[in-house]
Scaffold this motif. Sequence first.
Motif, PDB file in Angstrom:
ATOM      1  N   THR A  18       0.994   3.018  -7.430  1.00 22.42           N
ATOM      2  CA  THR A  18      -0.316   3.414  -6.920  1.00 22.42           C
ATOM      3  C   THR A  18      -1.424   2.438  -7.283  1.00 22.42           C
ATOM      4  N   LEU A  66      -7.591  -1.900  -0.683  1.00 21.62           N
ATOM      5  CA  LEU A  66      -7.424  -1.522   0.718  1.00 21.62           C
ATOM      6  C   LEU A  66      -8.425  -2.274   1.588  1.00 21.62           C
ATOM      7  N   GLN A  89      -3.183   1.088  -4.228  1.00 21.54           N
ATOM      8  CA  GLN A  89      -3.828   2.055  -3.349  1.00 21.54           C
ATOM      9  C   GLN A  89      -5.295   2.254  -3.696  1.00 21.54           C
ATOM     10  N   ILE A 107       0.819  -1.210   0.000  1.00 17.74           N
ATOM     11  CA  ILE A 107       0.000   0.000   0.000  1.00 17.74           C
ATOM     12  C   ILE A 107       0.854   1.261   0.000  1.00 17.74           C
ATOM     13  N   LEU A 108       1.988   1.235   0.695  1.00 20.64           N
ATOM     14  CA  LEU A 108       2.813   2.437   0.827  1.00 20.64           C
ATOM     15  C   LEU A 108       3.893   2.579  -0.242  1.00 20.64           C
ATOM     16  N   ASN A 159      -9.314   1.625  -3.500  1.00 22.59           N
ATOM     17  CA  ASN A 159     -10.181   1.410  -2.345  1.00 22.59           C
ATOM     18  C   ASN A 159     -10.553  -0.054  -2.167  1.00 22.59           C
TER      19      ASN A 159
END
Length: 96
Positions: A84, A92, A87, A79-80, A89
């Motif tokens: 991207t 997540l 990342q 995630i970090l 939704n």
Amino acid sequence: MAPIDVTQPNVEDELQVSRNLNEITRKTTDDIVNVGHELKAEDLAWHFLFPYGKNGLKEQRSGKLYIYITPLDYFQYRILENDTRFQRNDYLFYAL
């Protein structure tokens, strides 16, 4: 897709009810889950994030030192990182 008239299993026949609300056990003894697919569940579910079906959470990693990656460390890294794509939704939510 399944036909409309397919019979669905009764929940009471498959699951054993307990007084503890957090405890759910299966009554059946047969292995319904395919272990081969379960190991690559993330790779198969997110085919656009893993186009070659490699480098998922349960992937066997090799190198000079075999290091076990915890799911927390794995998802934090995914995630970090600068990519991207992870990342989104929905990814997540899957990571949670």
